[in-house]
Design a protein around this motif. Structure first.
Motif, PDB file in Angstrom:
ATOM      1  N   LEU A  62      -1.961   9.517 -14.651  1.00  0.00           N
ATOM      2  CA  LEU A  62      -1.253   9.223 -13.404  1.00  0.00           C
ATOM      3  C   LEU A  62      -2.020   9.726 -12.177  1.00  0.00           C
ATOM      4  N   MET A  63      -2.452  10.964 -12.210  1.00  0.00           N
ATOM      5  CA  MET A  63      -3.074  11.541 -11.015  1.00  0.00           C
ATOM      6  C   MET A  63      -4.460  10.957 -10.739  1.00  0.00           C
ATOM      7  N   PHE A  64      -5.279  10.855 -11.762  1.00  0.00           N
ATOM      8  CA  PHE A  64      -6.595  10.263 -11.538  1.00  0.00           C
ATOM      9  C   PHE A  64      -6.461   8.757 -11.317  1.00  0.00           C
ATOM     10  N   GLY A  65      -5.432   8.157 -11.918  1.00  0.00           N
ATOM     11  CA  GLY A  65      -5.143   6.747 -11.647  1.00  0.00           C
ATOM     12  C   GLY A  65      -4.809   6.525 -10.190  1.00  0.00           C
ATOM     13  N   PHE A  66      -4.028   7.438  -9.600  1.00  0.00           N
ATOM     14  CA  PHE A  66      -3.698   7.326  -8.177  1.00  0.00           C
ATOM     15  C   PHE A  66      -4.957   7.422  -7.328  1.00  0.00           C
ATOM     16  N   VAL A  67      -5.807   8.395  -7.635  1.00  0.00           N
ATOM     17  CA  VAL A  67      -7.052   8.561  -6.870  1.00  0.00           C
ATOM     18  C   VAL A  67      -7.899   7.297  -6.956  1.00  0.00           C
ATOM     19  N   LEU A  68      -8.023   6.750  -8.140  1.00  0.00           N
ATOM     20  CA  LEU A  68      -8.818   5.526  -8.312  1.00  0.00           C
ATOM     21  C   LEU A  68      -8.184   4.337  -7.585  1.00  0.00           C
ATOM     22  N   ALA A  69      -6.862   4.242  -7.632  1.00  0.00           N
ATOM     23  CA  ALA A  69      -6.183   3.152  -6.929  1.00  0.00           C
ATOM     24  C   ALA A  69      -6.399   3.251  -5.421  1.00  0.00           C
ATOM     25  N   ALA A 114      -8.947   4.750  -3.932  1.00  0.00           N
ATOM     26  CA  ALA A 114     -10.357   4.456  -3.669  1.00  0.00           C
ATOM     27  C   ALA A 114     -10.598   2.952  -3.700  1.00  0.00           C
ATOM     28  N   ALA A 115     -10.011   2.274  -4.674  1.00  0.00           N
ATOM     29  CA  ALA A 115     -10.160   0.822  -4.755  1.00  0.00           C
ATOM     30  C   ALA A 115      -9.507   0.142  -3.560  1.00  0.00           C
ATOM     31  N   HIS A 116      -8.362   0.647  -3.121  1.00  0.00           N
ATOM     32  CA  HIS A 116      -7.698   0.098  -1.936  1.00  0.00           C
ATOM     33  C   HIS A 116      -8.598   0.250  -0.713  1.00  0.00           C
ATOM     34  N   ALA A 117      -9.191   1.423  -0.552  1.00  0.00           N
ATOM     35  CA  ALA A 117     -10.076   1.661   0.593  1.00  0.00           C
ATOM     36  C   ALA A 117     -11.278   0.725   0.551  1.00  0.00           C
ATOM     37  N   LEU A 118     -11.856   0.563  -0.614  1.00  0.00           N
ATOM     38  CA  LEU A 118     -13.003  -0.329  -0.754  1.00  0.00           C
ATOM     39  C   LEU A 118     -12.608  -1.772  -0.444  1.00  0.00           C
ATOM     40  N   ALA A 119     -11.459  -2.192  -0.944  1.00  0.00           N
ATOM     41  CA  ALA A 119     -10.983  -3.552  -0.668  1.00  0.00           C
ATOM     42  C   ALA A 119     -10.734  -3.749   0.822  1.00  0.00           C
ATOM     43  N   TYR A 120     -10.164  -2.744   1.472  1.00  0.00           N
ATOM     44  CA  TYR A 120      -9.892  -2.844   2.909  1.00  0.00           C
ATOM     45  C   TYR A 120     -11.201  -2.866   3.705  1.00  0.00           C
ATOM     46  N   ALA A 121     -12.115  -1.978   3.344  1.00  0.00           N
ATOM     47  CA  ALA A 121     -13.379  -1.875   4.079  1.00  0.00           C
ATOM     48  C   ALA A 121     -14.224  -3.140   3.944  1.00  0.00           C
ATOM     49  N   THR A 122     -14.098  -3.820   2.809  1.00  0.00           N
ATOM     50  CA  THR A 122     -14.899  -5.030   2.586  1.00  0.00           C
ATOM     51  C   THR A 122     -14.124  -6.312   2.881  1.00  0.00           C
ATOM     52  N   LYS A 123     -12.977  -6.158   3.536  1.00  0.00           N
ATOM     53  CA  LYS A 123     -12.170  -7.287   4.016  1.00  0.00           C
ATOM     54  C   LYS A 123     -11.725  -8.227   2.899  1.00  0.00           C
ATOM     55  N   GLN A 124     -11.298  -7.631   1.798  1.00  0.00           N
ATOM     56  CA  GLN A 124     -10.753  -8.440   0.706  1.00  0.00           C
ATOM     57  C   GLN A 124      -9.377  -8.972   1.106  1.00  0.00           C
ATOM     58  N   SER A 125      -8.885  -9.931   0.356  1.00  0.00           N
ATOM     59  CA  SER A 125      -7.593 -10.547   0.678  1.00  0.00           C
ATOM     60  C   SER A 125      -6.456  -9.533   0.568  1.00  0.00           C
ATOM     61  N   HIS A 126      -5.357  -9.897   1.193  1.00  0.00           N
ATOM     62  CA  HIS A 126      -4.167  -9.050   1.125  1.00  0.00           C
ATOM     63  C   HIS A 126      -3.738  -8.846  -0.331  1.00  0.00           C
ATOM     64  N   GLU A 127      -3.858  -9.891  -1.143  1.00  0.00           N
ATOM     65  CA  GLU A 127      -3.447  -9.788  -2.544  1.00  0.00           C
ATOM     66  C   GLU A 127      -4.264  -8.731  -3.293  1.00  0.00           C
ATOM     67  N   VAL A 128      -5.548  -8.653  -3.000  1.00  0.00           N
ATOM     68  CA  VAL A 128      -6.392  -7.648  -3.652  1.00  0.00           C
ATOM     69  C   VAL A 128      -5.966  -6.249  -3.209  1.00  0.00           C
ATOM     70  N   ARG A 129      -5.840  -6.061  -1.886  1.00  0.00           N
ATOM     71  CA  ARG A 129      -5.401  -4.745  -1.385  1.00  0.00           C
ATOM     72  C   ARG A 129      -4.033  -4.393  -1.932  1.00  0.00           C
ATOM     73  N   ALA A 130      -3.120  -5.354  -1.942  1.00  0.00           N
ATOM     74  CA  ALA A 130      -1.749  -5.109  -2.396  1.00  0.00           C
ATOM     75  C   ALA A 130      -1.710  -4.714  -3.865  1.00  0.00           C
ATOM     76  N   THR A 131      -2.613  -5.247  -4.651  1.00  0.00           N
ATOM     77  CA  THR A 131      -2.670  -4.878  -6.064  1.00  0.00           C
ATOM     78  C   THR A 131      -2.970  -3.390  -6.209  1.00  0.00           C
ATOM     79  N   TYR A 152      -2.660  -1.065  -3.857  1.00  0.00           N
ATOM     80  CA  TYR A 152      -1.555  -0.326  -3.256  1.00  0.00           C
ATOM     81  C   TYR A 152      -0.418  -0.196  -4.266  1.00  0.00           C
ATOM     82  N   THR A 153      -0.099  -1.303  -4.926  1.00  0.00           N
ATOM     83  CA  THR A 153       1.010  -1.320  -5.879  1.00  0.00           C
ATOM     84  C   THR A 153       0.767  -0.356  -7.031  1.00  0.00           C
TER      85      THR A 153
END
Length: 154
Positions: A106-113, A115-132, A134-135
């Motif tokens: 759970l905890m390392f999963g949160f950190v990875l999620a 990090a992936a959200h930040a990468l998706a946001y920084a690289t202008k991925q679609s809302h669906e990718v970021r939302a995944t 985030y979720t």
């Protein structure tokens, strides 16, 4: 056993994940400042137009929204909306003495999620990718909070 010490591997897991969250929040704030100073625009407040060593030639255009700066600001705001909930739920979760494997997932999963959200946001991925991402992070915090409620009620 005292649960809030570095001899408890669940607490160590939390400490690592929480510290990474602190670094992410602080780094994103500094990234916003860096971007703002790099492009000399995207300033947030009217008083930012006062002359000073870092802004020798202020102009009203510096208050205009700049996507390069604002993207970082939105990422920072998103971190501030999500990471503190993890800090609270995670600490309470540690107090329930969960299995180590579950805490790590759970905890390392949160950190990875996050990090992936930040990468998706920084690289202008679609809302669906970021939302995944985030979720995933949001569900992890909800699971930890529900675990705490279950441990307290039952």
């Amino acid at each position: 056993m005292d649960l809030l010490n570095l001899e408890n591997p669940v607490f160590v897991t939390y400490a690592i994940a929480a510290a990474l969250g602190v670094l992410k929040v602080m780094a994103q704030g500094w990234m916003t400042v860096y971007r703002m100073m790099k492009v000399r625009t995207g300033f947030a407040s009217p008083e930012d137009l006062q002359p000073g060593p870092l802004n020798r030639a202020p102009s009203p255009e510096q208050l205009e929204i700049n996507d390069y700066v604002d993207r970082s600001r939105r990422m920072h705001r998103n971190d501030l909306e999500n990471i503190p909930a993890f800090w609270i739920a995670g600490l309470l979760f540690v107090l329930t003495a969960p299995p180590l494997w579950l805490a790590q997932v759970l905890m390392f999963g949160f950190v990875l999620a996050r990090a992936a959200h930040a990468l998706a946001y920084a690289t202008k991925q679609s809302h669906e990718v970021r939302a995944t991402f985030y979720t995933v992070g949001s569900v992890i915090v909800i699971v930890m909070a529900a675990w705490v409620l279950w441990a307290v009620v039952v």
